[in-house]
Motif scaffolding. Sequence first.
Motif, mmCIF file in Angstrom:
data_model
loop_
_atom_site.group_PDB
_atom_site.id
_atom_site.type_symbol
_atom_site.label_atom_id
_atom_site.label_comp_id
_atom_site.label_asym_id
_atom_site.label_seq_id
_atom_site.Cartn_x
_atom_site.Cartn_y
_atom_site.Cartn_z
ATOM 1 N N PRO A 6 0.908 -1.150 0.196
ATOM 2 C CA PRO A 6 0.157 0.098 0.016
ATOM 3 C C PRO A 6 0.918 1.121 0.022
ATOM 4 O O PRO A 6 1.935 1.079 0.363
ATOM 5 N N GLY A 7 0.335 2.426 -0.505
ATOM 6 C CA GLY A 7 1.008 3.656 -0.449
ATOM 7 C C GLY A 7 1.949 3.763 -1.816
ATOM 8 O O GLY A 7 2.169 2.895 -2.411
ATOM 9 N N VAL A 8 2.526 5.007 -1.877
ATOM 10 C CA VAL A 8 3.301 5.247 -2.834
ATOM 11 C C VAL A 8 4.611 5.834 -2.329
ATOM 12 O O VAL A 8 4.566 6.496 -1.572
ATOM 13 N N THR A 9 5.873 5.135 -3.033
ATOM 14 C CA THR A 9 7.160 5.522 -2.284
ATOM 15 C C THR A 9 7.904 6.196 -3.682
ATOM 16 O O THR A 9 8.116 5.429 -4.581
ATOM 17 N N PRO A 10 8.075 7.600 -3.651
ATOM 18 C CA PRO A 10 8.841 8.247 -4.481
ATOM 19 C C PRO A 10 10.235 7.919 -4.674
ATOM 20 O O PRO A 10 10.801 7.732 -3.430
ATOM 21 N N VAL A 11 10.925 7.583 -5.719
ATOM 22 C CA VAL A 11 12.411 7.361 -5.614
ATOM 23 C C VAL A 11 12.924 8.527 -6.674
ATOM 24 O O VAL A 11 12.355 8.600 -7.954
ATOM 25 N N LEU A 12 13.939 9.101 -6.404
ATOM 26 C CA LEU A 12 14.513 10.323 -7.510
ATOM 27 C C LEU A 12 15.832 9.742 -7.795
ATOM 28 O O LEU A 12 16.588 9.123 -6.971
ATOM 29 N N ALA A 13 16.158 10.020 -9.162
ATOM 30 C CA ALA A 13 17.119 9.654 -9.692
ATOM 31 C C ALA A 13 17.977 10.856 -9.645
ATOM 32 O O ALA A 13 17.653 11.718 -10.560
ATOM 33 N N CYS A 14 19.342 10.877 -9.114
ATOM 34 C CA CYS A 14 20.013 12.199 -8.856
ATOM 35 C C CYS A 14 21.375 12.069 -9.525
ATOM 36 O O CYS A 14 21.811 10.957 -9.838
ATOM 37 N N ARG A 15 21.970 13.240 -10.071
ATOM 38 C CA ARG A 15 23.156 13.372 -10.920
ATOM 39 C C ARG A 15 24.502 12.883 -10.109
ATOM 40 O O ARG A 15 25.402 12.834 -10.736
ATOM 41 N N ASP A 16 24.235 12.775 -8.871
ATOM 42 C CA ASP A 16 25.255 12.534 -7.870
ATOM 43 C C ASP A 16 25.599 10.968 -7.888
ATOM 44 O O ASP A 16 26.169 10.531 -6.740
ATOM 45 N N ARG A 17 24.929 10.240 -8.813
ATOM 46 C CA ARG A 17 25.122 8.830 -8.725
ATOM 47 C C ARG A 17 24.260 8.222 -7.598
ATOM 48 O O ARG A 17 24.678 7.003 -7.193
ATOM 49 N N LEU A 18 23.339 8.622 -7.243
ATOM 50 C CA LEU A 18 22.466 8.173 -6.046
ATOM 51 C C LEU A 18 21.072 8.209 -6.356
ATOM 52 O O LEU A 18 20.279 9.034 -7.056
ATOM 53 N N LEU A 19 20.295 7.227 -5.784
ATOM 54 C CA LEU A 19 18.833 7.069 -6.118
ATOM 55 C C LEU A 19 18.405 7.526 -4.568
ATOM 56 O O LEU A 19 18.753 6.690 -3.459
ATOM 57 N N ARG A 20 17.537 8.420 -4.515
ATOM 58 C CA ARG A 20 16.935 8.711 -3.004
ATOM 59 C C ARG A 20 15.825 8.288 -2.835
ATOM 60 O O ARG A 20 14.776 8.749 -3.752
ATOM 61 N N VAL A 21 15.313 7.810 -2.019
ATOM 62 C CA VAL A 21 14.101 6.997 -1.573
ATOM 63 C C VAL A 21 13.418 7.964 -0.628
ATOM 64 O O VAL A 21 13.963 8.300 0.579
ATOM 65 N N LEU A 22 12.240 8.332 -1.002
ATOM 66 C CA LEU A 22 11.598 9.555 -0.177
ATOM 67 C C LEU A 22 10.548 8.776 0.905
ATOM 68 O O LEU A 22 9.952 7.802 0.436
#
Length: 263
Positions: A6-22
């Motif tokens: 359940p729910g939505v988990t945002p995941v950001l692709a960033c230029r510093d070679r990191l995936l950030r999970v919010l």
Amino acid sequence: PPQNKPGVTPVLACRDRLLRVLKGSECAYEVEVAGIPTTLALYGKDGGELGNEIVYGTDDGKIGLIQLSNTNPRHGWEIANTKNSGGVSCVDHYDVTADGITDVVVGRDDGSVEVYGFGVSDEPVLRFNHTLNESVTSVVCGQVGTPGYDEIVCATYAGWLLGLTTEPLMKEVGPDSSSVKMAEDYQAKVMLLRQELEEIHQKVVKEREKYQASAGNVKALSAVPLFGINDKFTLNKEDASYTLSIEVQVAIDHIFLQVTLTH
């Protein structure tokens, strides 16, 4: 997906070679990947069995899978860019090979369209590859032109749409396996495309004549139209070289490079 978690988990692709999970408005944790991530997609379009698997592509051509969790993400398989292909611009998932297992379809900024399938191992293997004349900006799979035959619909940087189909161009009939030409419906499609191309050609001829007529007028003003430029300067770690890619929506006649040397 709601049926898995359940729910939505945002995941950001960033230029510093990191995936950030919010989580809410805060960053829950970061995941380091093999390159600058340029695209993200849920594996199999639903995130796998638990809905937590993400496929990513990088600007230096790598493809990988990550399983997310509440605190400890885990890296899955990773495909290295051993052939120095272009960066990954888009990813889709579809059973193109019709073996009952979802394949990974990849579009690259050098015009390559690749289909990775899964065999006895969990590592994806390249099954098909096709190269276009322009960078691929989007790929979507499904049955589009002919019922019963899967296609990969591609969009390019200049705005072209084209389809790669599994429909055979030749069919075999009879006990002697003699080949016959394309089916009548396929021939009708070809005739329709030729008619559309002829109409576009006539429009181009009219616009060219109109431009030439206005160019002879001394009072006419000529202006260079604005067009987008897609440029990329990529470091190749294997041979310590850089690759410069420049793509525009018009024909390129000359390229001038200015280099400033510093001591």
